[in-house]
Structure formats: structure tokens, C-alpha cells
Design an enzyme around this catalytic site. Structure first.
Site: not given
Ligand SMILES: Nc1nc2c(ncn2[C@@H]2O[C@H](COP(=O)(O)OP(=O)(O)O)[C@@H](O)[C@H]2O)c(=O)[nH]1
Ligand SMILES: Nc1ncnc2c1ncn2[C@@H]1O[C@H](COP(=O)(O)OP(=O)(O)O)[C@@H](O)[C@H]1O
Length: 211
Positions: A26-31, A56, A149, A160, A184
Site C-alpha cells: 500500500g506504500a505505492g510501489k506499483s503506482t 485481483r 484500494r 498487511r 506523500d
């Protein structure tokens, strides 16, 4: 000592350094990595991991992950097909040798999205990547993003969040990561990621232009 040095020299000659992106779910790696791959066409290649978790909505087998059964994954591990593997939140995940080789054969920067156990295993391998940790601004923000998400059950979410607390503590360990980026503002985090990778990006552009 010398063996390690020479293998690093050889891997540097073989192509661009891979990149490890790690950090809490959820930290944003994929994004961040999708944004990077969109901006730089033919520079990066994603190391497609194997996992036993369910896909998913929208995830494509062979693109986001190789979705496999626990039996298939265990057989692959026993056959020595994996560089590293780990159990995360009740599922198995692993990087196959083929996943990395497929990207490196194209002379692209190979991006690995792996958890903390994976980071520790890769440190013992000969990959010599750049280690980047992506961190959320706070636990509260992380929980909001994970809930928004809408991919996790309450049980999976709690697992998680628990792993995230551990991850956020460990990532402070000196020398574990080359860079820690706090995601952020997405634009700022993206800018920082590009800045860290600039040298490798330029190397790939130069070699691929002249070939
Ligand atoms: N060790 C290891 N971790 C992986 C691998 N692939 C994904 N992960 C990690 O597994 C965790 C869960 O990934 P995923 O189920 O896709 O959930 P998400 O991170 O919340 O999108 C994340 O921390 C990933 O970085 C892998 O091949 N090896
Ligand atoms: N900087 C940001 N600001 C707000 N929301 C974000 C930001 N980065 C990512 N998100 C959102 O947070 C959620 C988790 O991001 P994701 O890329 O799936 O994380 P990871 O791959 O690390 O598990 C997604 O819904 C994504 O759209």
C-alpha cells in the site's frame, strides 16, 4: 571477497543494474513503477514474480504475476528455478531466474517489487541491484490508502498493516537501502525515484540508441 568483486564487475559489464523496490503493502510501489514505465518507454522491464495469491480484478496472468498453485511453486523452488522466495500474508511469492533473465536479455533495467524477506535474500545473491524503499507518510495514511484500494478483506488488511509496522521499523536500518522515498505527494516521490535512477536510465538510452 574477490569473487564478489569480480561478479559485480561482470554484472556491471553485462548491462544496467537492476532495481529493487520494497516497502509496505500500500506504500505505492506499483503506482510508482507503472508511472515510471509509462514515462520511459523501452528502458525498464518488470520482473514478473510468481505468487499463490488470487488475481485481483484487472490483474493479468504473466504480466502482473504468474499466478500459480502452491504445489507448482514448491516444485519450481525444488528445481532451483527461483532466485528468492518468501511467505507474505499467507501466500507464497518468488522471483524466478527466468523473470530477471527475460528483462536483462533485452538490456533493460529490471525492476523487482519484493518484500523485506526478498530484499534480505537478494542481498546474498549476485544481482547487485539499487535498493529503494518506498514508505508511506504514516500508518494512518497507509491504512486509508489500503482501504480505498478495496482489494483486501479485513483479515488480509490487518495482516498487511502488521507487516507494514515491522517493515517501517526495519527500513530505518543503516545500509539496508540506498534510498528511502516517502510517497506523500505522488509527483514528488516520482521525481525522487527518477533522480535516483537517472544514471542507469541514461546508460540504457545511450546503449540502446547505438545498437
Ligand atoms: N519476496 C518477494 N516478495 C514479493 C514478490 N512479489 C511481490 N512481493 C511482495 O509481496 C507483497 C504483497 O504483494 P501483493 O500481494 O501484490 O500486494 P500489494 O503489495 O499490497 O499490492 C509486497 O510487499 C510485494 O512487494 C517476490 O517475488 N518475492
Ligand atoms: N502518493 C499517493 N497519494 C495518494 N494515493 C496514492 C499515492 N500513491 C499510491 N496511492 C494509492 O494508494 C494505493 C496503494 O498503492 P499501490 O501502488 O497499490 O501500493 P503497493 O504496490 O506498494 O502495494 C492505491 O490505491 C494507489 O492508487
Amino acid at each position: 571477497m574477490y569473487m564478489r568483486y569480480f561478479s559485480r564487475v561482470l554484472s556491471a559489464m553485462a548491462g544496467p543494474r537492476p532495481v529493487v523496490l520494497s516497502g509496505p503493502s500500500g506504500a505505492g510501489k506499483s503506482t510508482l513503477l507503472k508511472k515510471l514505465m509509462k514515462e520511459y518507454d523501452s528502458v525498464f522491464g518488470f520482473s514478473v514474480s510468481h505468487t499463490t495469491r488470487n488475481p485481483r480484478p484487472g490483474e493479468v496472468n504473466g504480466k502482473d504475476y504468474h499466478f500459480v498453485t502452491r504445489e507448482a511453486m514448491q516444485t519450481g523452488i525444488e528445481n532451483g528455478d527461483f532466485i528468492e522466495h518468501a511467505e507474505f500474508s499467507g501466500n507464497m511469492y518468488g522471483t524466478s531466474k527466468a523473470a530477471v533473465q527475460d528483462v536483462q536479455a533485452k538490456n533493460l533495467i529490471c525492476i523487482l517489487d519484493i518484500d523485506m524477506q526478498g530484499v534480505r535474500s537478494i542481498k546474498r545473491a549476485d544481482l547487485n541491484p539499487i535498493y529503494i524503499s518506498i514508505q508511506p507518510p504514516s500508518m494512518e495514511v497507509l491504512e486509508h490508502r489500503l482501504r480505498d484500494r478495496k482489494t483486501e478483506s479485513e483479515e488480509s488488511l490487518q495482516k498487511r498493516l502488521h507487516a507494514a509496522r515491522v517493515d517501517m521499523e526495519i527500513s530505518k536500518e543503516q545500509g539496508l537501502f540506498d534510498t528511502v522515498i516517502v510517497n506523500d505527494s505522488l509527483e514528488e516521490a516520482h521525481g525522487q525515484l527518477k533522480a535516483v535512477l537517472l544514471e542507469e536510465i541514461q546508460k540504457v538510452k545511450k546503449t540502446n540508441m547505438s545498437s
